[in-house]
Design a protein around this motif. Structure first.
Motif, PDB file in Angstrom:
ATOM      1  N   CYS A 196       0.692  -1.077  -0.193  1.00  0.00           N
ATOM      2  CA  CYS A 196      -0.015   0.034   0.079  1.00  0.00           C
ATOM      3  C   CYS A 196       1.098   1.473   0.178  1.00  0.00           C
ATOM      4  CB  CYS A 196      -0.963  -0.018   1.322  1.00  0.00           C
ATOM      5  SG  CYS A 196      -1.956  -1.294   1.429  1.00  0.00           S
ATOM      6  N   THR A 197       0.212   2.299  -0.612  1.00  0.00           N
ATOM      7  CA  THR A 197       0.677   3.740  -0.583  1.00  0.00           C
ATOM      8  C   THR A 197       0.066   4.389   0.584  1.00  0.00           C
ATOM      9  OG1 THR A 197      -0.576   4.449  -2.326  1.00  0.00           O
ATOM     10  CG2 THR A 197       1.797   3.851  -2.753  1.00  0.00           C
ATOM     11  N   ILE A 198       0.630   5.342   1.527  1.00  0.00           N
ATOM     12  CA  ILE A 198      -0.035   5.811   2.420  1.00  0.00           C
ATOM     13  C   ILE A 198      -0.888   7.008   1.932  1.00  0.00           C
ATOM     14  CG2 ILE A 198       0.236   7.221   4.383  1.00  0.00           C
ATOM     15  CD1 ILE A 198       2.712   6.119   5.119  1.00  0.00           C
ATOM     16  N   GLU A 199      -2.162   6.959   1.997  1.00  0.00           N
ATOM     17  CA  GLU A 199      -3.152   7.782   1.542  1.00  0.00           C
ATOM     18  C   GLU A 199      -3.439   9.152   2.587  1.00  0.00           C
ATOM     19  OE1 GLU A 199      -6.241   8.358  -1.692  1.00  0.00           O
ATOM     20  OE2 GLU A 199      -4.343   7.105  -1.567  1.00  0.00           O
ATOM     21  N   ALA A 200      -3.553   8.826   3.823  1.00  0.00           N
ATOM     22  CA  ALA A 200      -3.815   9.697   4.774  1.00  0.00           C
ATOM     23  C   ALA A 200      -3.496   9.165   6.126  1.00  0.00           C
ATOM     24  CB  ALA A 200      -5.195  10.007   4.920  1.00  0.00           C
ATOM     25  N   VAL A 201      -3.103  10.170   7.150  1.00  0.00           N
ATOM     26  CA  VAL A 201      -2.670   9.747   8.526  1.00  0.00           C
ATOM     27  C   VAL A 201      -3.496  10.714   9.420  1.00  0.00           C
ATOM     28  CG1 VAL A 201      -1.170   9.361  10.199  1.00  0.00           C
ATOM     29  CG2 VAL A 201      -0.429   8.839   8.046  1.00  0.00           C
ATOM     30  N   HIS A 202      -4.207  10.053  10.241  1.00  0.00           N
ATOM     31  CA  HIS A 202      -5.162  10.983  11.177  1.00  0.00           C
ATOM     32  C   HIS A 202      -4.793  10.548  12.643  1.00  0.00           C
ATOM     33  CE1 HIS A 202      -7.666  11.853   7.559  1.00  0.00           C
ATOM     34  NE2 HIS A 202      -7.581  10.364   7.379  1.00  0.00           N
ATOM     35  N   PRO A 203      -4.223  11.460  13.371  1.00  0.00           N
ATOM     36  CA  PRO A 203      -3.615  11.306  14.520  1.00  0.00           C
ATOM     37  C   PRO A 203      -5.180  11.172  15.486  1.00  0.00           C
ATOM     38  CG  PRO A 203      -2.629  13.052  13.938  1.00  0.00           C
ATOM     39  CD  PRO A 203      -3.485  12.764  12.926  1.00  0.00           C
ATOM     40  N   SER A 204      -5.255  10.151  16.249  1.00  0.00           N
ATOM     41  CA  SER A 204      -6.434  10.046  17.052  1.00  0.00           C
ATOM     42  C   SER A 204      -6.090   9.210  18.451  1.00  0.00           C
ATOM     43  CB  SER A 204      -7.618   9.096  16.290  1.00  0.00           C
ATOM     44  OG  SER A 204      -8.802   9.234  17.138  1.00  0.00           O
ATOM     45  N   GLY A 205      -6.535   9.948  19.528  1.00  0.00           N
ATOM     46  CA  GLY A 205      -5.952   9.457  20.655  1.00  0.00           C
ATOM     47  C   GLY A 205      -4.466   9.038  20.915  1.00  0.00           C
ATOM     48  N   ASP A 206      -4.231   7.899  21.402  1.00  0.00           N
ATOM     49  CA  ASP A 206      -3.098   7.336  21.587  1.00  0.00           C
ATOM     50  C   ASP A 206      -2.411   6.690  20.497  1.00  0.00           C
ATOM     51  OD1 ASP A 206      -4.170   5.023  21.956  1.00  0.00           O
ATOM     52  OD2 ASP A 206      -3.437   5.068  24.064  1.00  0.00           O
ATOM     53  N   HIS A 207      -2.937   6.648  19.249  1.00  0.00           N
ATOM     54  CA  HIS A 207      -2.758   5.990  17.913  1.00  0.00           C
ATOM     55  C   HIS A 207      -2.929   6.876  16.762  1.00  0.00           C
ATOM     56  CE1 HIS A 207      -3.140   2.468  20.498  1.00  0.00           C
ATOM     57  NE2 HIS A 207      -2.744   1.742  19.617  1.00  0.00           N
ATOM     58  N   ASP A 208      -2.317   6.530  15.789  1.00  0.00           N
ATOM     59  CA  ASP A 208      -2.778   6.993  14.264  1.00  0.00           C
ATOM     60  C   ASP A 208      -3.555   6.315  13.765  1.00  0.00           C
ATOM     61  OD1 ASP A 208      -1.069   9.357  14.688  1.00  0.00           O
ATOM     62  OD2 ASP A 208       0.541   8.443  13.671  1.00  0.00           O
ATOM     63  N   ILE A 209      -4.684   6.745  12.981  1.00  0.00           N
ATOM     64  CA  ILE A 209      -5.206   5.950  11.888  1.00  0.00           C
ATOM     65  C   ILE A 209      -4.752   6.292  10.381  1.00  0.00           C
ATOM     66  CG2 ILE A 209      -7.445   5.647  10.821  1.00  0.00           C
ATOM     67  CD1 ILE A 209      -8.681   7.101  13.439  1.00  0.00           C
ATOM     68  N   VAL A 210      -4.004   5.168   9.913  1.00  0.00           N
ATOM     69  CA  VAL A 210      -3.413   5.193   8.584  1.00  0.00           C
ATOM     70  C   VAL A 210      -4.118   4.550   7.685  1.00  0.00           C
ATOM     71  CG1 VAL A 210      -1.307   4.521   7.566  1.00  0.00           C
ATOM     72  CG2 VAL A 210      -1.310   4.836  10.029  1.00  0.00           C
ATOM     73  N   VAL A 211      -4.540   5.309   6.359  1.00  0.00           N
ATOM     74  CA  VAL A 211      -5.301   4.836   5.389  1.00  0.00           C
ATOM     75  C   VAL A 211      -4.354   4.587   4.257  1.00  0.00           C
ATOM     76  CG1 VAL A 211      -7.155   5.274   3.679  1.00  0.00           C
ATOM     77  CG2 VAL A 211      -7.462   6.168   6.043  1.00  0.00           C
ATOM     78  N   GLY A 212      -4.333   3.377   3.960  1.00  0.00           N
ATOM     79  CA  GLY A 212      -3.369   3.049   2.796  1.00  0.00           C
ATOM     80  C   GLY A 212      -4.221   2.653   1.553  1.00  0.00           C
ATOM     81  N   ARG A 213      -3.705   2.977   0.165  1.00  0.00           N
ATOM     82  CA  ARG A 213      -4.173   2.706  -1.073  1.00  0.00           C
ATOM     83  C   ARG A 213      -3.686   1.359  -1.505  1.00  0.00           C
ATOM     84  NH1 ARG A 213      -6.939   5.178  -5.406  1.00  0.00           N
ATOM     85  NH2 ARG A 213      -7.185   6.931  -4.209  1.00  0.00           N
ATOM     86  N   VAL A 214      -4.244   0.249  -1.778  1.00  0.00           N
ATOM     87  CA  VAL A 214      -3.584  -1.186  -2.283  1.00  0.00           C
ATOM     88  C   VAL A 214      -3.148  -0.881  -3.494  1.00  0.00           C
ATOM     89  CG1 VAL A 214      -4.146  -3.408  -2.485  1.00  0.00           C
ATOM     90  CG2 VAL A 214      -5.258  -2.285  -0.482  1.00  0.00           C
ATOM     91  N   GLN A 215      -1.778  -1.358  -3.685  1.00  0.00           N
ATOM     92  CA  GLN A 215      -1.383  -1.385  -4.827  1.00  0.00           C
ATOM     93  C   GLN A 215      -0.914  -2.782  -5.593  1.00  0.00           C
ATOM     94  OE1 GLN A 215      -0.963   1.597  -6.458  1.00  0.00           O
ATOM     95  NE2 GLN A 215      -1.447   2.889  -4.611  1.00  0.00           N
TER      96      GLN A 215
END
Length: 166
Positions: free
Chosen positions: A118-137
């Motif tokens: 995957c390539t990183i599409e977006a990263v959203h900090p949330s609480g004590d984690h990040d939410i990482v969205v990846g586009r499947v390649q």
């Protein structure tokens, strides 16, 4: 008034939800990196997106993030030791399992059920984690066996969680 949500009860309640176990992999230059992760999910079919949630305390995730891409390795039921190695913040994680690079540059661990690059599409900090969205390649199923599961604070197989096995 509703009772407050404390960390212990939160963990106990969410421990009732079995999840598959993945190892997120990537590169920092030539160095292969990885971290165990059960906070993984598919997100969208069109476009093909997945998400995972690394903790802010992860030492591997910031280095993987800089590369702009990551791999998702879905662990098989016989890969508990691999999970333990990649769940540790110390030691040489890749001593626990062989790996290869795909033509697209994804680090794939030997013996996994399936993998996605995957390539990183977006990263959203949330609480004590990040939410990482990846586009499947790129992606592939490697073997037809059962998954390694995380349930009630431990790792198990689907067969071990069946009512007849308890």
């Amino acid at each position: 008034m509703l009772p407050s949500v404390n960390a212990r009860m939160f963990r106990t309640v969410l421990g009732q939800f079995a999840t598959g176990v993945t190892v997120i992999t990537g590169l920092d230059g030539e160095e292969r990196l990885g971290l165990a992760c059960q906070a993984f999910s598919s997100l969208s079919l069109d476009p093909p997106l997945v998400l995972f949630c690394p903790g802010h305390t992860s030492t591997s995730w910031p280095r993987i993030r800089r590369s702009g891409s990551f791999g998702v390795n879905v662990l098989a039921e016989d890969q508990r030791e691999v999970c333990e190695a990649f769940g540790s913040s110390s030691g040489r994680k890749f001593d626990a399992v062989g790996s290869r690079l795909t033509p697209g540059g994804t680090v794939v661990l030997d013996g996994v059920l399936a993998w996605l690059g995957c390539t990183i599409e977006a990263v959203h900090p949330s609480g004590d984690h990040d939410i990482v969205v990846g586009r499947v390649q790129e992606l592939r199923v490697e073997r037809p066996d059962g998954p390694l599961l995380y349930f009630r604070g431990g790792h198990d197989t689907p067969a071990a969680l069946a009512p007849s096995a308890r």
